[in-house]
Enzyme design. Structure first.
Site, short mmCIF file in Angstrom:
data_model
loop_
_atom_site.label_atom_id
_atom_site.label_comp_id
_atom_site.label_asym_id
_atom_site.label_seq_id
_atom_site.Cartn_x
_atom_site.Cartn_y
_atom_site.Cartn_z
N CYS A 113 -20.96 47.20 -34.06
CA CYS A 113 -20.15 46.82 -32.88
C CYS A 113 -19.65 48.05 -32.11
O CYS A 113 -19.30 47.92 -30.93
CB CYS A 113 -18.97 45.97 -33.30
SG CYS A 113 -19.48 44.42 -34.04
N HIS A 249 -13.79 46.11 -27.30
CA HIS A 249 -14.81 45.30 -27.99
C HIS A 249 -14.26 43.89 -28.13
O HIS A 249 -13.09 43.70 -28.45
CB HIS A 249 -15.10 45.91 -29.36
CG HIS A 249 -15.96 45.05 -30.22
ND1 HIS A 249 -17.13 44.49 -29.75
CD2 HIS A 249 -15.84 44.64 -31.51
CE1 HIS A 249 -17.68 43.77 -30.71
NE2 HIS A 249 -16.92 43.84 -31.79
N ASN A 279 -18.52 37.48 -29.88
CA ASN A 279 -18.74 38.87 -30.30
C ASN A 279 -20.22 39.21 -30.13
O ASN A 279 -21.05 38.74 -30.89
CB ASN A 279 -18.29 39.02 -31.76
CG ASN A 279 -18.42 40.45 -32.26
OD1 ASN A 279 -19.04 41.30 -31.61
ND2 ASN A 279 -17.86 40.71 -33.42
O1 UT7 Z 1 -16.85 43.12 -34.52
C1 UT7 Z 1 -16.10 43.64 -35.57
C2 UT7 Z 1 -16.26 42.80 -36.73
N1 UT7 Z 1 -15.69 41.52 -36.74
C3 UT7 Z 1 -14.41 41.24 -36.52
O2 UT7 Z 1 -13.67 42.03 -36.02
C4 UT7 Z 1 -13.92 39.92 -36.95
C5 UT7 Z 1 -12.66 40.09 -37.72
N2 UT7 Z 1 -12.10 38.88 -38.30
C6 UT7 Z 1 -11.72 37.81 -37.58
O3 UT7 Z 1 -11.90 37.73 -36.39
C7 UT7 Z 1 -10.98 36.72 -38.33
O4 UT7 Z 1 -10.63 37.18 -39.61
C8 UT7 Z 1 -11.80 35.40 -38.46
C9 UT7 Z 1 -11.87 34.73 -37.11
C10 UT7 Z 1 -13.18 35.70 -39.00
C11 UT7 Z 1 -11.09 34.45 -39.42
O5 UT7 Z 1 -9.76 34.20 -39.00
P1 UT7 Z 1 -8.56 34.30 -40.06
O6 UT7 Z 1 -7.33 33.90 -39.34
O7 UT7 Z 1 -8.61 35.69 -40.63
O8 UT7 Z 1 -8.95 33.20 -41.10
P2 UT7 Z 1 -9.28 33.36 -42.67
O9 UT7 Z 1 -10.54 34.10 -42.87
O10 UT7 Z 1 -8.06 33.85 -43.37
O11 UT7 Z 1 -9.54 31.85 -43.05
C12 UT7 Z 1 -8.52 30.87 -42.93
C13 UT7 Z 1 -9.09 29.51 -43.27
C14 UT7 Z 1 -9.89 29.50 -44.58
O12 UT7 Z 1 -9.59 28.28 -45.23
P3 UT7 Z 1 -8.59 28.23 -46.50
O13 UT7 Z 1 -9.22 29.13 -47.52
O14 UT7 Z 1 -7.29 28.76 -45.98
O15 UT7 Z 1 -8.57 26.80 -46.83
C15 UT7 Z 1 -11.32 29.48 -44.10
O16 UT7 Z 1 -12.18 28.88 -45.04
O17 UT7 Z 1 -10.01 29.10 -42.25
C16 UT7 Z 1 -11.23 28.66 -42.86
N3 UT7 Z 1 -12.32 28.90 -41.93
C17 UT7 Z 1 -12.68 28.00 -40.98
N4 UT7 Z 1 -12.21 26.78 -40.69
C18 UT7 Z 1 -12.80 26.13 -39.66
C19 UT7 Z 1 -13.12 30.00 -41.80
N5 UT7 Z 1 -14.00 29.83 -40.82
C20 UT7 Z 1 -13.75 28.59 -40.29
C21 UT7 Z 1 -14.32 27.86 -39.22
N6 UT7 Z 1 -13.82 26.65 -38.95
N7 UT7 Z 1 -15.34 28.34 -38.49
#
Ligand code: UT7
Length: 322
Positions: A113, A249, A279
């Site tokens: 990225c 980004h 992204n």
């Molecule tokens: O380009 C550089 C690289 N990438 C990034 O910079 C991305 C960085 N990370 C992020 O943008 C965020 O961490 C995400 C958008 C990927 C995730 O958001 P989060 O607020 O950090 O959520 P989380 O990973 O802590 O997950 C929270 C919950 C989980 O459920 P439980 O375990 O709390 O029951 C996940 O399983 O959300 C669940 N979850 C989803 N639910 C619905 C994860 N993906 C999804 C989804 N739809 N697509």
């Protein structure tokens, strides 16, 4: 003093647009979750015949047009990508041939990225050293080809596209002259297990799929981006309130807001495209930059800061005067 001056921008997106609701039919997710956690509403996905090379070439053509140049005027192409058309040759050489550049230098840079910021830093150094006179710097990706469409934690986050800029080496004694003022680049390989692709030519012999511990990447991203933004501004002796536009980004609206807030940069001066592009990895910064140049938000003489962070980890920022 030689500065690399931005004299044209261009971008290209695939034809097909995919909404969050469409993804919710494939994996257990919802429009509400994706919008709330990321800011993404839809993304463009490359179809048959659309490749990193074809998107890069289309973006480069528009950047050349904006600069009033043709491929024959370019003697350096640096293309940031993590999704090349082939393992080799470099996709930059495909673009070079398509644009009729008559030789010069062409190569790819792989910093995921951060690929565009790395490519910009490399091209700027080469222009300032006299190795080339006019460069095309491109960020182009077809990240959706690396996605595991059963992993809801990653497949909703990415899109495809390309952005390009034309840089020209110009001499000036004026410190207020346009051009790239400072660039800071970083990498920390200790964290590469948090964001990687589980394949490659020398390991599995397959292309592999993207794997990410999103939550941990998120935390590193906010800290690293705020730190590198501060570094690049300090290096140039520029205060945050002197910056006219931040072009970040576009991984997640909350990361962009978090990093800007840490520096006290108001969100009205941040260019956001994550809602429509998702992204697009190395393509996201030049896509957003092209949008803000074309719609007139960025004006000649303004101070612009670009920043990105990605797999590796790699991260960086570049300060320029438009
Ligand atoms: O380009 C550089 C690289 N990438 C990034 O910079 C991305 C960085 N990370 C992020 O943008 C965020 O961490 C995400 C958008 C990927 C995730 O958001 P989060 O607020 O950090 O959520 P989380 O990973 O802590 O997950 C929270 C919950 C989980 O459920 P439980 O375990 O709390 O029951 C996940 O399983 O959300 C669940 N979850 C989803 N639910 C619905 C994860 N993906 C999804 C989804 N739809 N697509």
């Amino acid at each position: 003093m030689i500065r690399s001056v931005l004299i044209g921008t261009g971008s290209a997106l695939p034809a097909k647009c995919v909404s969050n609701d469409e993804l919710a039919q494939r994996v257990d997710t919802s429009d509400e979750w994706i919008r709330e956690r990321t800011g993404i509403a839809f993304r463009y996905v490359a179809g048959e015949g659309e490749t990193t090379g074809s998107l890069a070439t289309a973006a480069a053509r528009r950047a050349l047009e904006a600069a009033g140049l043709t491929g024959a005027d370019i003697d350096l192409i640096v293309l940031g990508t993590t999704t090349p058309d082939q393992t080799f040759p470099a996709t930059a050489t495909t673009v070079q041939a398509a644009l009729g550049c008559n030789g010069g230098i062409a190569f790819d840079v792989q910093a995921v990225c951060s690929g565009f910021i790395y490519a910009l830093g490399v091209a700027d150094s080469m222009l300032r050293s006299g190795a080339a006179r006019r460069a095309l710097v491109i960020g182009a990706e077809t990240m959706t080809r690396l996605l595991d469409w059963e992993d809801r934690g990653t497949c909703v986050l990415f899109g495809d596209g390309a952005g390009a800029v034309v840089l020209e080496a110009r001499e000036s004694d004026d410190p207020q002259a346009p051009g790239i003022i400072a660039t800071r680049l970083h990498a920390d390989g200790a964290h590469n297990e948090l964001l990687f692709v589980d394949g490659g030519p020398s390991t599995t012999g397959t292309v592999g799929k993207l794997r990410m511990s999103g939550n941990q990447v998120f935390r590193h991203a906010v800290v690293n981006l705020a730190q590198v933004l501060r570094e690049v501004l300090d290096q140039a002796g520029v205060a945050p309130d002197q910056v006219d536009w931040v072009v970040p980004h576009q991984a997640n609206a909350r990361i962009i807001e978090g990093a800007a807030r840490k520096l006290g940069l108001p969100l009205e001066r941040v260019v956001m495209t994550v809602d429509r592009h998702a992204n697009t990895s190395a393509a996201s910064v030049p896509l957003a930059l092209d949008e803000a140049m074309r719609d007139g938000r960025i004006k000649p003489g303004q101070l612009i800061v670009l920043e990105a962070m990605g797999g590796g980890f790699t991260w960086g920022a570049s300060l320029l005067r438009a």
